[in-house]
Design a protein around this motif. Structure first.
Motif, mmCIF file in Angstrom:
data_model
loop_
_atom_site.group_PDB
_atom_site.id
_atom_site.type_symbol
_atom_site.label_atom_id
_atom_site.label_comp_id
_atom_site.label_asym_id
_atom_site.label_seq_id
_atom_site.Cartn_x
_atom_site.Cartn_y
_atom_site.Cartn_z
ATOM 1 N N SER A 104 0.829 -1.204 0.000
ATOM 2 C CA SER A 104 0.000 0.000 0.000
ATOM 3 C C SER A 104 0.864 1.255 0.000
ATOM 4 O O SER A 104 0.545 2.242 -0.671
ATOM 5 N N SER A 114 -6.597 6.995 -2.027
ATOM 6 C CA SER A 114 -6.825 5.992 -0.998
ATOM 7 C C SER A 114 -7.698 4.858 -1.520
ATOM 8 O O SER A 114 -7.400 3.677 -1.313
ATOM 9 N N CYS A 118 -6.563 0.982 -2.010
ATOM 10 C CA CYS A 118 -7.262 -0.080 -1.290
ATOM 11 C C CYS A 118 -7.787 -1.138 -2.251
ATOM 12 O O CYS A 118 -7.601 -2.346 -2.035
ATOM 13 N N ALA A 144 -6.975 -1.883 4.819
ATOM 14 C CA ALA A 144 -7.813 -0.684 4.879
ATOM 15 C C ALA A 144 -7.067 0.503 5.472
ATOM 16 O O ALA A 144 -7.236 1.646 5.033
ATOM 17 N N ALA A 147 -3.850 1.620 3.208
ATOM 18 C CA ALA A 147 -4.291 2.228 1.946
ATOM 19 C C ALA A 147 -4.606 3.707 2.103
ATOM 20 O O ALA A 147 -4.578 4.453 1.118
ATOM 21 N N THR A 148 -4.902 4.158 3.325
ATOM 22 C CA THR A 148 -5.185 5.583 3.528
ATOM 23 C C THR A 148 -3.969 6.442 3.223
ATOM 24 O O THR A 148 -4.105 7.657 3.008
ATOM 25 N N ASN A 385 -12.884 3.674 2.834
ATOM 26 C CA ASN A 385 -12.120 2.434 2.675
ATOM 27 C C ASN A 385 -12.872 1.232 3.246
ATOM 28 O O ASN A 385 -12.701 0.101 2.776
ATOM 29 N N ILE A 389 -13.484 -2.192 1.098
ATOM 30 C CA ILE A 389 -13.181 -3.522 1.628
ATOM 31 C C ILE A 389 -14.438 -4.386 1.652
ATOM 32 O O ILE A 389 -14.400 -5.576 1.340
ATOM 33 N N THR A 404 -9.990 -2.587 11.828
ATOM 34 C CA THR A 404 -9.175 -1.393 11.589
ATOM 35 C C THR A 404 -8.954 -0.552 12.849
ATOM 36 O O THR A 404 -8.123 0.364 12.826
#
Length: 434
Positions: A104, A114, A118, A144, A147-148, A385, A389, A404
């Protein structure tokens, strides 16, 4: 204001809990907020927002990167990445779960989105991690959350918006995002190592153990990483070499992935067709949610909840540290209902005089603001996100949110470290201007 906030949260929770499609739940919540708590007609606003959110040059990058991920997944190149990494990660606690975090971070440096990070990395890693027996919740949580970083690690569309609005150097903002981005990656990987040592390995939740291999065989398997590295290098080179914008680089990535897959002998007409249709389905799902989220953003703006929250904080007369705490709480609440760019625009329009008066460096504050926006990407009820997912795995929002949560708390730790040591964000931009 409190009644409206509670009513909005309750409405969205009821709609999501009843199994309504995410986009329809967002639209329904926005419609109710406008119909009962404002004098505006929801119909024209809905039409305008859906039209405005349905086109845009920057939005073109999203389906392109998703298509690239589908090609990598279906042509077997993603499996090559795991085979190349597994001999070296075998003795690292958490083993191949680290590929979600590292992958990521690498892809965030490519696309700056993002959602695209993701969706693309998830297409490559989640099926392989499941097949190899890794803990599903930890795989979801690492993906998740990591990926931000597409919003922080340059190139970042959100940082560009902030720089334009506040008249700050975009190149300095890009440099300032590197240190905090690496710090968050290190925090995520450190947590994964500790989790694995404390519970994962003992309970057999970190996948099947890969047998030790001779050094020569490890090196041979590592060569399988070359196609992926060439792909990432080609995209990054096209962006930083000035040959293509991030959106154009997405198209470059699709072409390169096809060429590499063909060279690898694993690309044909069936893979082309299946990958294209799968990318269209995923991109349409995300685009529908983006349009609905835009409508909810407008509804919150017309009801003036964000502005009232900001005004209430400004009237408290807080110290810089307490102001940062209050701003973080306010932004997290607002981030539950607003997309990242809208949140940036609202904040900069309302509270920047307050931030400047408190003595915060505006470059530093921009990085802080983006980290909070990142946190909103994994904050229910509308963490984007989480929805991506959910579309990839079919799991419910509650399960994904629990997965998360530890990484959400680590982002709070990152903000605290940045406040204590501002040089984490400011060292590179200050060095660059000397």
């Amino acid at each position: 204001m409190l009644i409206l906030s509670l009513a909005t949260i309750a409405t969205l929770a009821i709609l999501l809990g009843s199994g309504v499609w995410i986009a329809f739940a967002l639209m329904g919540t926005a419609w109710i907020a406008l119909a009962f708590f404002s004098s505006f007609d929801p119909g024209p606003i809905l039409a305008s927002d859906f039209w405005g959110a349905s086109y845009g040059w920057d939005l073109t990058a999203l389906p392109m990167f998703i298509w690239m991920g589908e090609i990598l997944f279906r042509s077997g190149l993603a499996d090559n990445m795991f085979r190349g990494l597994s001999p070296w990660l075998n003795r690292v606690p958490g083993r191949l779960l680290h590929t979600n975090i590292v992958g990521s971070g690498m892809f965030a440096a490519v696309c700056g989105s993002s959602a695209a990070t993701c969706a693309t990395v998830g297409k490559m890693t989640l099926p392989e991690l499941e097949r190899r027996g890794y803990d599903a919740n930890m795989a979801i949580g690492t993906l998740a959350s990591a990926a931000t970083l597409g919003l922080l690690i340059p190139p970042s569309i959100v940082l560009i918006v902030y720089g334009v609005v506040t008249e700050q150097s975009i190149s300095r903002l890009f440099m300032a995002g590197i240190g905090p981005g690496l710090m968050i990656l290190a925090l995520f990987m450190g947590y994964l190592i500790v989790w694995s040592l404390v519970s994962g390995d003992r309970r057999g939740l970190t996948g099947r153990d890969e047998s030790d291999l001779p050094l020569a065989q490890k090196l041979r398997q590592t060569l399988e990483l070359i196609p992926i590295l060439l792909l990432i290098g080609g995209i990054i080179a096209s962006i930083y070499g000035g040959l293509a914008s991030p959106t154009e680089a997405a198209a470059v990535g699709v072409v390169l992935s096809m060429l590499i897959a063909r060279w690898n002998g694993s690309f044909n007409a069936a893979i082309f067709r299946d990958s294209l249709f799968a990318a269209v389905r995923t991109a349409c799902m995300i685009a529908f949610i983006i349009a609905a989220a835009s409508f909810l953003t407008s509804a919150m703006g017309f009801t003036q909840v964000p502005m009232q929250l900001a005004r209430a904080i400004g009237e408290m007369g807080l110290s810089p540290t307490m102001l940062l705490v209050a701003l973080t709480l306010m932004l997290l609440i607002m981030g539950c209902f607003l997309d990242g760019i809208s949140l940036i625009l609202l904040v900069t329009a309302i509270i920047m005089p307050l931030v400047s008066a408190a003595g915060f460096d505006l470059i530093w504050f921009g990085i802080y603001l983006v980290i909070v926006v990142e946190m909103s990407q994994i904050t229910p009820p509308v963490g984007f996100n989480l929805f991506v997912i959910q579309g990839l795995t079919g799991k419910d929002i509650v399960t994904i949110t629990k997965a998360t949560l530890p990484f959400f708390l680590l982002m709070l730790v990152a903000i605290a470290l940045m406040h204590l040591f501002p040089e984490i964000a400011l060292y590179l931009p200050q060095t660059m201007t000397r």
